[in-house]
Design a protein around this motif. Structure first.
Motif, mmCIF file in Angstrom:
data_model
loop_
_atom_site.group_PDB
_atom_site.id
_atom_site.type_symbol
_atom_site.label_atom_id
_atom_site.label_comp_id
_atom_site.label_asym_id
_atom_site.label_seq_id
_atom_site.Cartn_x
_atom_site.Cartn_y
_atom_site.Cartn_z
ATOM 1 N N ALA A 112 13.163 26.132 31.571
ATOM 2 C CA ALA A 112 13.727 26.535 32.861
ATOM 3 C C ALA A 112 13.199 25.669 34.002
ATOM 4 O O ALA A 112 13.943 25.299 34.919
ATOM 5 C CB ALA A 112 13.428 28.003 33.139
ATOM 6 N N ARG A 113 11.916 25.329 33.938
ATOM 7 C CA ARG A 113 11.340 24.477 34.980
ATOM 8 C C ARG A 113 12.017 23.106 35.007
ATOM 9 O O ARG A 113 12.332 22.578 36.077
ATOM 10 C CB ARG A 113 9.837 24.306 34.749
ATOM 11 N N THR A 124 16.586 32.078 35.006
ATOM 12 C CA THR A 124 16.958 31.222 33.870
ATOM 13 C C THR A 124 15.944 31.351 32.751
ATOM 14 O O THR A 124 16.305 31.423 31.568
ATOM 15 C CB THR A 124 17.080 29.753 34.316
ATOM 16 N N ALA A 125 14.652 31.410 33.101
ATOM 17 C CA ALA A 125 13.602 31.561 32.089
ATOM 18 C C ALA A 125 13.758 32.880 31.336
ATOM 19 O O ALA A 125 13.599 32.928 30.105
ATOM 20 C CB ALA A 125 12.224 31.477 32.740
ATOM 21 N N THR A 133 6.792 31.062 26.801
ATOM 22 C CA THR A 133 6.221 29.747 27.118
ATOM 23 C C THR A 133 7.289 28.665 27.033
ATOM 24 O O THR A 133 7.475 27.877 27.962
ATOM 25 C CB THR A 133 5.065 29.419 26.151
ATOM 26 N N ALA A 134 7.997 28.640 25.902
ATOM 27 C CA ALA A 134 9.052 27.642 25.733
ATOM 28 C C ALA A 134 10.158 27.844 26.758
ATOM 29 O O ALA A 134 10.663 26.877 27.344
ATOM 30 C CB ALA A 134 9.616 27.716 24.319
ATOM 31 N N VAL A 183 23.064 28.722 33.596
ATOM 32 C CA VAL A 183 21.996 28.398 34.535
ATOM 33 C C VAL A 183 22.079 29.393 35.683
ATOM 34 O O VAL A 183 23.129 29.527 36.327
ATOM 35 C CB VAL A 183 22.126 26.951 35.047
ATOM 36 N N CYS A 184 20.993 30.101 35.925
ATOM 37 C CA CYS A 184 20.977 31.160 36.943
ATOM 38 C C CYS A 184 20.578 30.600 38.313
ATOM 39 O O CYS A 184 20.258 29.419 38.449
ATOM 40 C CB CYS A 184 20.014 32.262 36.518
#
Length: 377
Positions: free
Chosen positions: A122-123, A103-104, A116-117, A96-97
């Motif tokens: 990440a959200r 992170t995305a 998209t995924a 996790v950044c």
């Protein structure tokens, strides 16, 4: 210690949100449940997206707890490895950044450029949950974070989570299978002795919202350390006779012995080790018996702490069967700090002797008694 418990409740709810998002958002749901064929068949990220969901939750918990309690960072353990190989043969370590965008980008590398995924996931990871109600103020224990370790099971009963059956529950009855059995488990243990001292259980799919139709969760927690025993669940009142919950794949001799003891109507079956122990915590069953070494420290640590707070525990079944002093021997309880030296990989952390989860010592003795002649050879 109140701060640690509040944090664990919060990150468990974040984890539950991730689990729900993976089922609710179309691009993530397709990766979760579809069996790919053809050229996609050998892509590890597609085959193991369910594992990625587990790893993302595990690393999110590791990140958040390590940030607030850095002295615990090296002692936060989970079920999954966080290394993945994408479709290009590149090895990617999932972490996790600092920001949602970073992170995305990392997750997109694992997901072969599926932005998209990756963005949806990440959200969910970086979204703060609603506040968790828990009366933890004033909780003090004779230990500090530097003396503790953590076991995480990001999504226990993963197969039930993937299958996603929505069972209709009767009040006072357990769920034999389905989404209800999927749990987020976070257990805290003493590094010196391996005793479980704090546990948080989050059930992401507890009930449907009557208004919006979406799933809502429920959380449970317990603390048992230094004479302090506090649990969010009241100790259930005992009923007449003994009731037990088993895995449907349990050995026939165990089923036969417990059927004779409990009666067919009080012998139940359910999925997920964590969920079966939760059934004992809630009083939906008196004991959970497992004769195989098919559970691990991450399955049992969190619910074990809740049972200890209620006056029960989780014992090693083989040690119970062999113990001359029966259920009064404190050495029969599972511990969480030492691996099995002669085993490799995940098996180092297996509960190799099987287990018995119980709320009352008399119920433990009653359940183990009929099994001695059946299992000790």
């Amino acid at each position: 210690m109140a701060d640690l418990l509040r944090l664990l409740l919060r990150v468990a709810e974040k984890a539950a949100n991730v689990a729900r998002v993976c089922r609710q958002e179309g691009p993530l749901f397709e990766l979760l449940v579809q069996e790919k064929t053809g050229d996609d068949k050998n892509k590890k990220f597609v085959q193991d997206f369910k594992t990625l969901a587990d790893v993302v939750i595990q690393e999110m918990i590791r990140h958040d707890v390590g940030a607030q309690f850095p002295e615990m960072a090296a002692f936060i353990h989970g079920e999954e490895s966080n290394k993945f190989e994408n479709g290009l043969g590149e090895s990617v370590t999932v972490t996790v950044c600092a920001t949602q965008e970073e992170t995305a980008a990392l997750l997109a590398a694992v997901l072969d450029g599926d932005h998209t995924a990756a963005s949806l996931l990440a959200r969910a990871i970086h979204q703060d949950p609603a506040s968790i109600d828990a009366d933890t103020d004033g909780l003090t224990l004779p230990v500090g974070p530097s003396e503790l370790g953590i076991w995480i099971d990001p999504i226990d009963a993963t197969s039930q989570y993937i299958e996603g059956r929505e069972e209709v529950l009767e009040e006072g009855h357990l769920a034999p299978s389905g989404l209800h059995c999927a749990l987020v488990l976070i257990g805290v243990y003493l590094r010196s002795t391996g005793e479980p001292v704090m546990g948080v259980i989050n059930q992401p799919f507890n009930h449907k919202d009557p208004a919006g139709g979406g799933w809502r969760g429920k959380h449970f927690w317990g603390v048992s350390c230094g004479g302090v025993d506090v649990c969010s669940v009241s100790r259930p009142k005992g009923g007449a006779g003994l009731s037990a919950v088993l895995s449907s794949s349990e050995k026939p001799v165990v089923k036969e012995a417990l059927t004779a003891l409990c009666g067919a109507d009080k012998l139940m079956y359910a999925s997920g080790a964590g969920y079966k122990i939760l059934c004992v915590i809630q009083g939906l069953a008196d004991v959970y018996v497992l004769s195989e070494g098919s559970t691990f420290k991450w399955d049992s640590c969190a619910p074990h702490a809740l049972l200890r707070a209620l006056g029960g525990g989780v014992a090693d079944l083989t040690k119970c069967l062999r113990s001359g002093s029966g259920a009064q021997d404190p050495q029969i309880e599972l511990t969480y700090h030492q691996p099995c030296a002669e085993c490799k990989g995940a098996e180092r952390w297996a509960n190799r002797g099987g287990l018995v989860a119980y709320r009352d010592r008399s119920q433990l003795l009653a359940a183990v008694g009929p099994l001695k002649d059946k299992l000790l050879v």
